[in-house]
Motif scaffolding. Structure first.
Motif, PDB file in Angstrom:
ATOM      1  N   ASP A 371       8.670  13.047  -4.936  1.00  0.00           N
ATOM      2  CA  ASP A 371       8.986  14.453  -4.679  1.00  0.00           C
ATOM      3  C   ASP A 371       8.790  14.722  -3.192  1.00  0.00           C
ATOM      4  N   ALA A 372       9.897  14.842  -2.455  1.00  0.00           N
ATOM      5  CA  ALA A 372       9.812  14.966  -0.998  1.00  0.00           C
ATOM      6  C   ALA A 372       9.021  16.203  -0.574  1.00  0.00           C
ATOM      7  N   SER A 373       9.223  17.322  -1.247  1.00  0.00           N
ATOM      8  CA  SER A 373       8.521  18.549  -0.860  1.00  0.00           C
ATOM      9  C   SER A 373       7.017  18.401  -1.036  1.00  0.00           C
ATOM     10  N   LEU A 374       6.592  17.732  -2.109  1.00  0.00           N
ATOM     11  CA  LEU A 374       5.163  17.504  -2.335  1.00  0.00           C
ATOM     12  C   LEU A 374       4.612  16.506  -1.328  1.00  0.00           C
ATOM     13  N   LEU A 375       5.385  15.447  -1.045  1.00  0.00           N
ATOM     14  CA  LEU A 375       4.922  14.421  -0.104  1.00  0.00           C
ATOM     15  C   LEU A 375       4.876  14.947   1.327  1.00  0.00           C
ATOM     16  N   MET A 376       5.692  15.935   1.647  1.00  0.00           N
ATOM     17  CA  MET A 376       5.652  16.501   2.994  1.00  0.00           C
ATOM     18  C   MET A 376       4.531  17.528   3.164  1.00  0.00           C
ATOM     19  N   SER A 377       3.946  17.962   2.051  1.00  0.00           N
ATOM     20  CA  SER A 377       2.917  19.003   2.137  1.00  0.00           C
ATOM     21  C   SER A 377       1.571  18.489   1.629  1.00  0.00           C
ATOM     22  N   THR A 378       1.329  18.627   0.334  1.00  0.00           N
ATOM     23  CA  THR A 378       0.028  18.247  -0.235  1.00  0.00           C
ATOM     24  C   THR A 378      -0.295  16.773  -0.017  1.00  0.00           C
ATOM     25  N   LEU A 379       0.692  15.915  -0.167  1.00  0.00           N
ATOM     26  CA  LEU A 379       0.474  14.463  -0.036  1.00  0.00           C
ATOM     27  C   LEU A 379       1.028  13.934   1.284  1.00  0.00           C
ATOM     28  N   SER A 380       0.956  14.752   2.327  1.00  0.00           N
ATOM     29  CA  SER A 380       1.556  14.342   3.596  1.00  0.00           C
ATOM     30  C   SER A 380       0.926  13.080   4.171  1.00  0.00           C
ATOM     31  N   GLN A 381      -0.381  12.883   3.966  1.00  0.00           N
ATOM     32  CA  GLN A 381      -1.034  11.683   4.490  1.00  0.00           C
ATOM     33  C   GLN A 381      -0.553  10.428   3.762  1.00  0.00           C
ATOM     34  N   THR A 382      -0.195  10.593   2.483  1.00  0.00           N
ATOM     35  CA  THR A 382       0.358   9.457   1.744  1.00  0.00           C
ATOM     36  C   THR A 382       1.716   9.059   2.309  1.00  0.00           C
ATOM     37  N   LEU A 383       2.549  10.063   2.600  1.00  0.00           N
ATOM     38  CA  LEU A 383       3.859   9.767   3.183  1.00  0.00           C
ATOM     39  C   LEU A 383       3.707   9.208   4.593  1.00  0.00           C
ATOM     40  N   VAL A 384       2.731   9.685   5.337  1.00  0.00           N
ATOM     41  CA  VAL A 384       2.446   9.111   6.661  1.00  0.00           C
ATOM     42  C   VAL A 384       2.084   7.637   6.525  1.00  0.00           C
ATOM     43  N   ALA A 385       1.229   7.324   5.551  1.00  0.00           N
ATOM     44  CA  ALA A 385       0.787   5.944   5.349  1.00  0.00           C
ATOM     45  C   ALA A 385       1.964   5.029   5.011  1.00  0.00           C
ATOM     46  N   ILE A 386       2.823   5.479   4.092  1.00  0.00           N
ATOM     47  CA  ILE A 386       3.981   4.675   3.683  1.00  0.00           C
ATOM     48  C   ILE A 386       4.942   4.492   4.856  1.00  0.00           C
ATOM     49  N   SER A 387       5.172   5.561   5.606  1.00  0.00           N
ATOM     50  CA  SER A 387       6.112   5.512   6.725  1.00  0.00           C
ATOM     51  C   SER A 387       5.611   4.588   7.833  1.00  0.00           C
ATOM     52  N   LEU A 388       4.348   4.747   8.198  1.00  0.00           N
ATOM     53  CA  LEU A 388       3.796   3.925   9.273  1.00  0.00           C
ATOM     54  C   LEU A 388       3.739   2.458   8.881  1.00  0.00           C
ATOM     55  N   GLY A 389       3.312   2.174   7.650  1.00  0.00           N
ATOM     56  CA  GLY A 389       3.249   0.784   7.209  1.00  0.00           C
ATOM     57  C   GLY A 389       4.611   0.132   7.229  1.00  0.00           C
ATOM     58  N   SER A 390       5.627   0.838   6.717  1.00  0.00           N
ATOM     59  CA  SER A 390       6.969   0.275   6.623  1.00  0.00           C
ATOM     60  C   SER A 390       7.600   0.048   7.991  1.00  0.00           C
ATOM     61  N   VAL A 391       7.372   0.973   8.923  1.00  0.00           N
ATOM     62  CA  VAL A 391       7.998   0.867  10.245  1.00  0.00           C
ATOM     63  C   VAL A 391       7.194  -0.045  11.175  1.00  0.00           C
ATOM     64  N   PHE A 392       5.914   0.207  11.307  1.00  0.00           N
ATOM     65  CA  PHE A 392       5.101  -0.520  12.286  1.00  0.00           C
ATOM     66  C   PHE A 392       4.970  -2.002  11.963  1.00  0.00           C
ATOM     67  N   MET A 393       4.729  -2.327  10.685  1.00  0.00           N
ATOM     68  CA  MET A 393       4.403  -3.716  10.371  1.00  0.00           C
ATOM     69  C   MET A 393       5.633  -4.609  10.248  1.00  0.00           C
ATOM     70  N   GLY A 394       6.816  -4.032  10.479  1.00  0.00           N
ATOM     71  CA  GLY A 394       7.984  -4.873  10.632  1.00  0.00           C
ATOM     72  C   GLY A 394       7.860  -5.785  11.834  1.00  0.00           C
ATOM     73  N   ALA A 395       6.930  -5.453  12.743  1.00  0.00           N
ATOM     74  CA  ALA A 395       6.719  -6.264  13.945  1.00  0.00           C
ATOM     75  C   ALA A 395       5.855  -7.493  13.686  1.00  0.00           C
TER      76      ALA A 395
END
Length: 444
Positions: A371-395
């Motif tokens: 649920d994008a609206s929930l992940l952008m608000s209440t669970l924003s740190q979870t979406l941050v974690a998923i986004s950073l892991g997926s993008v950064f660790m490609g290196a």
């Protein structure tokens, strides 16, 4: 993403062809370099056939056909078209920089490339700036560290700025995450990675310059850009990509049982057209000056075909979640009803280091509720974690993100002896892993 496989029934043995593909990629350049250079495409095809025939034997021709064609039309072909368009268009822009190869100039070039990656994609920024980086440092003896940091920053970390920067974030955008959400929530951790890496690069480059016995010169920076009209084609690429995410005409074309949506057909056709315009109308002199060659693109297309094919059952197992063979691993991200954001970061990152980071992102996105609206608000740190892991660790590995391999291939075409698969990981584990640990401790 897998759709027709009985994901819960897949055992861990289905991961072996993918492991074989990765093992070939990592070991064969070390133990049989001449064979590998001549036959890497055949090796990738062989591992693909292992997966293909195994799927036919267990699930039958119709299910296997749907999986293979779905992967080809929805993932592999758009991937190759996007990479090919960005590679061709960037090859039509000649950036000539007349400057001493000082650490300050090299660091500034890396910083510019890292910023651009968020707006024209990590592939576009890498292909645009790798040649000026190589040209400026053509007289330098030690250049491997420059390519390593280029992969870290321009080909990966810079992509966290917008959905245009890296495919995982674009998938988030398609699933309801607002366009500027990454800019607002990821820019601080992005800067916390970029600044120490730029400082480390400056130190490495200064050390190697001193080791070469070259005195630091006063910076006299002059640049000239030819083929600037290709920049408009970059805007066209952005436009077609955004169009496919924002326009939904509810019309599709069926090929072999696979539905191709009109907006995606127009996007891919438009990207091919833009690439053709660039190729045919760019003067030959610019391509010659850029030492433009199709070989890096062919290498990526052949190797990633093997990766896309062999990863089909792996993604299916991940998609099964707690009912699949990787349940012990996936169970680490949730304890009761409380998401373990640190584990989301490390698991999405670890898998993105070896798998395609786009479907990996989507797996964890859906695992966190989808649920994008929930992940952008209440669970924003979870979406941050998923986004950073997926993008950064490609290196972390050469195959973690597409531009990594392209930068490696282009560097080798300029007579730079790039590290092997495992030797590259020595660099990434030594320099990136401590920063990831600190970032995880601070954020999660």
């Amino acid at each position: 993403m897998a759709h027709g496989l009985a994901s819960e029934s897949l055992s861990f043995w289905w991961v072996l062809p993918f492991c074989g593909m990765l093992g070939s990629l990592a070991l064969m350049p070390l133990i049989a370099i001449h064979f590998w250079e001549a036959h890497y495409g055949k090796v990738a095809l062989a591992w693909s056939f292992v997966t293909l025939f195994s799927l036919i034997a267990v699930f039958g021709v119709s299910v296997t056909q749907a999986e293979i064609l779905g992967t080809l039309f929805h993932e592999y072909m758009p991937f190759v078209v996007m990479i090919g368009a960005l590679y061709t268009i960037s090859g039509g822009i000649q950036i000539t920089v007349d400057s001493s190869a000082t650490p300050a100039v090299n660091t500034a070039l890396l910083a510019v490339g890292t910023f651009l990656a968020g707006w024209i994609g990590t592939t576009g920024a890498s292909m645009l700036l790798i040649r000026p980086m190589l040209h400026i440092n053509r007289e330098r003896k030690h250049r491997v560290h420059q390519m390593i940091f280029f992969i870290f920053l321009v080909a990966n970390i810079g992509g966290a700025l917008t959905p245009l920067g890296d495919p995982p974030l674009f998938l988030g955008f398609l699933n309801g995450v607002s366009f500027f959400w990454p800019t607002e929530h990821l820019i601080l951790p992005m800067m916390l990675m970029i600044l120490p890496l730029l400082a480390l690069f400056y130190g490495f480059d200064t050390y190697f310059l001193f080791k070469e016995g070259v005195l630091l010169k006063k910076v006299q920076f002059r640049s000239k850009i030819k083929g600037k009209w290709n920049g408009l084609l970059f805007l066209g690429v952005i436009g077609f990509v955004l169009l496919s995410g924002l326009w939904s005409p509810s019309y599709s074309l069926s090929i072999g049982g696979v539905h191709l949506e009109l907006q995606n057909i127009i996007r891919d056709g438009g990207l091919v057209l833009l690439a053709m315009i660039s190729w045919f109308f760019t003067p030959v002199a610019i391509h010659k000056a850029n030492r433009f060659s199709w070989e890096p693109l062919k290498e990526v297309a052949k190797l990633f075909f093997g990766i896309f094919m062999t990863v089909i059952p792996v993604i299916a197992i991940l998609d099964a979640g707690l009912q699949g063979a990787m349940a012990p691993l996936i169970s680490l991200v949730d304890v009761g009803d409380q998401p373990q954001n640190g584990m989301y970061f490390w698991l999405s990152g670890f898998l993105s280091s070896f798998l395609d980071n786009a479907p990996t992102y989507l797996v964890f996105f859906n695992m966190a509720g989808g649920d994008a609206s929930l992940l952008m608000s209440t669970l924003s740190q979870t979406l941050v974690a998923i986004s950073l892991g997926s993008v950064f660790m490609g290196a972390m590995t050469y195959i973690g993100n597409t531009p990594n391999f392209m930068v490696k291939s282009i560097a080798e075409s300029h007579n730079i002896s790039m590290p092997s698969f495992f030797a590259y990981m020595v660099w990434s584990l030594s320099l990136l892993l401590p920063l990831f640990i600190l970032l995880s401790w601070w954020l999660f």
